[in-house]
Design a protein around this motif. Structure first.
Motif, short mmCIF file in Angstrom:
data_model
loop_
_atom_site.label_atom_id
_atom_site.label_comp_id
_atom_site.label_asym_id
_atom_site.label_seq_id
_atom_site.Cartn_x
_atom_site.Cartn_y
_atom_site.Cartn_z
N VAL A 1 23.31 15.40 25.30
CA VAL A 1 21.72 15.86 25.79
C VAL A 1 21.83 17.07 26.92
N ASN A 2 20.96 17.70 26.92
CA ASN A 2 20.70 18.70 27.82
C ASN A 2 20.11 17.84 29.16
N TYR A 3 20.34 18.33 30.33
CA TYR A 3 19.68 17.60 31.59
C TYR A 3 19.51 18.43 32.75
N GLN A 4 18.75 17.99 33.58
CA GLN A 4 18.51 18.78 34.79
C GLN A 4 18.67 17.43 35.89
N ARG A 5 19.45 17.93 37.23
CA ARG A 5 19.74 16.76 37.92
C ARG A 5 18.90 17.26 39.28
N SER A 6 18.37 16.19 39.90
CA SER A 6 17.86 16.43 41.28
C SER A 6 18.25 15.07 41.99
N GLY A 7 19.22 15.24 42.93
CA GLY A 7 19.80 14.36 43.88
C GLY A 7 20.14 13.02 42.88
N SER A 8 19.65 11.76 42.98
CA SER A 8 20.15 10.57 42.26
C SER A 8 19.46 10.39 40.97
N GLU A 9 18.41 11.51 40.67
CA GLU A 9 17.83 11.47 39.36
C GLU A 9 18.31 12.45 38.38
N VAL A 10 18.41 12.17 37.14
CA VAL A 10 18.73 13.16 36.19
C VAL A 10 17.43 12.93 35.09
N VAL A 11 16.98 14.35 34.68
CA VAL A 11 15.72 14.28 34.04
C VAL A 11 16.31 14.95 32.39
N ILE A 12 16.19 14.34 31.26
CA ILE A 12 16.39 14.61 30.29
C ILE A 12 14.92 14.90 29.15
N ARG A 13 14.87 16.22 28.94
CA ARG A 13 13.96 16.37 28.03
C ARG A 13 14.14 16.63 26.73
N VAL A 14 13.56 15.52 25.92
CA VAL A 14 14.06 15.17 24.73
C VAL A 14 13.31 16.45 23.64
N MET A 15 14.06 17.08 22.90
CA MET A 15 13.56 18.13 22.05
C MET A 15 13.19 17.26 20.67
N ALA A 16 12.16 17.80 20.17
CA ALA A 16 11.60 17.34 18.99
C ALA A 16 12.03 15.68 18.87
N PRO A 17 11.10 15.11 19.84
CA PRO A 17 11.29 13.70 20.02
C PRO A 17 10.66 12.91 18.75
N ASP A 18 9.76 13.39 18.00
CA ASP A 18 9.41 12.62 16.97
C ASP A 18 10.53 12.60 15.81
N GLN A 19 11.48 13.38 15.73
CA GLN A 19 12.69 13.25 14.69
C GLN A 19 13.76 12.51 15.32
N LYS A 20 13.75 12.17 16.62
CA LYS A 20 14.79 11.35 16.90
C LYS A 20 14.37 9.92 17.48
N GLY B 1 23.25 4.21 35.05
CA GLY B 1 21.73 4.32 35.78
C GLY B 1 20.92 3.68 34.86
N HIS B 2 19.42 3.48 35.56
CA HIS B 2 18.54 3.04 34.56
C HIS B 2 17.55 4.22 34.17
N ALA B 3 17.30 4.21 32.70
CA ALA B 3 16.43 5.25 32.00
C ALA B 3 15.23 4.65 31.60
N THR C 1 10.02 12.84 28.21
CA THR C 1 11.08 13.10 29.27
C THR C 1 11.63 11.48 29.43
N VAL C 2 13.04 11.52 29.72
CA VAL C 2 13.70 10.30 29.96
C VAL C 2 14.03 10.72 31.38
N ARG C 3 13.98 10.02 32.45
CA ARG C 3 14.35 9.80 33.74
C ARG C 3 15.33 8.87 34.19
N VAL C 4 16.43 9.14 34.63
CA VAL C 4 17.56 8.29 34.81
C VAL C 4 17.72 8.11 36.16
N ARG C 5 17.65 7.00 37.05
CA ARG C 5 17.91 6.85 38.17
C ARG C 5 19.31 6.30 38.19
N LEU C 6 20.16 7.05 38.81
CA LEU C 6 21.56 6.76 39.21
C LEU C 6 21.80 5.79 40.05
N ASP C 7 22.90 4.93 39.44
CA ASP C 7 23.33 3.78 40.32
C ASP C 7 24.01 4.28 41.63
#
Length: 118
Positions: free
Chosen positions: A53-72, A97-99, A110-116
């Protein structure tokens, strides 16, 4: 109605190719700046899955934007209260982490992951 390209074997080949790029010796470090392989256990099947997956990180949070979510389907494992997720070879090691997945009014997911703590 057909499943479309997202439900086809082509996606499996693309995902396998992306996973190989992430771990490639020369290009891997560059690719890992925005792409990671996630590992999770399916809620119903209890099987372990991995997908890039592609992601963006900000500190202890990782954000994953799901492309074509209805197809996944993978992100649906993290609706409601969410669930455990592992980002493989992230910061030089597997990170857990917890997503939690959320769909907005426009249908974007959007899936937000709070890293342990590491």
């Amino acid at each position: 109605m057909g499943r479309g390209i997202f439900g086809s074997p082509v996606v499996g080949l693309v995902n396998a190719g992306a996973a190989r790029l992430i771990h490639a010796p020369v290009i891997g470090p560059l690719v890992r700046r925005s792409m990671v392989v996630i590992r999770y256990t399916g809620r119903r099947s209890q099987q372990t899955f991995e997908t890039p997956v592609n992601y963006q990180r900000s500190g202890s949070e990782v954000v994953i934007r799901v492309m074509a979510p209805d197809q996944k389907t993978w992100w649906r494992n993290f609706t409601g209260g969410g669930g455990a997720l592992t980002l493989t070879d992230f910061d030089g090691a597997d990170r857990t982490g917890h997503a939690v997945a959320q769909r907005d009014d426009g249908g974007r997911v959007t899936v937000r992951v709070r890293l342990d703590a590491s």
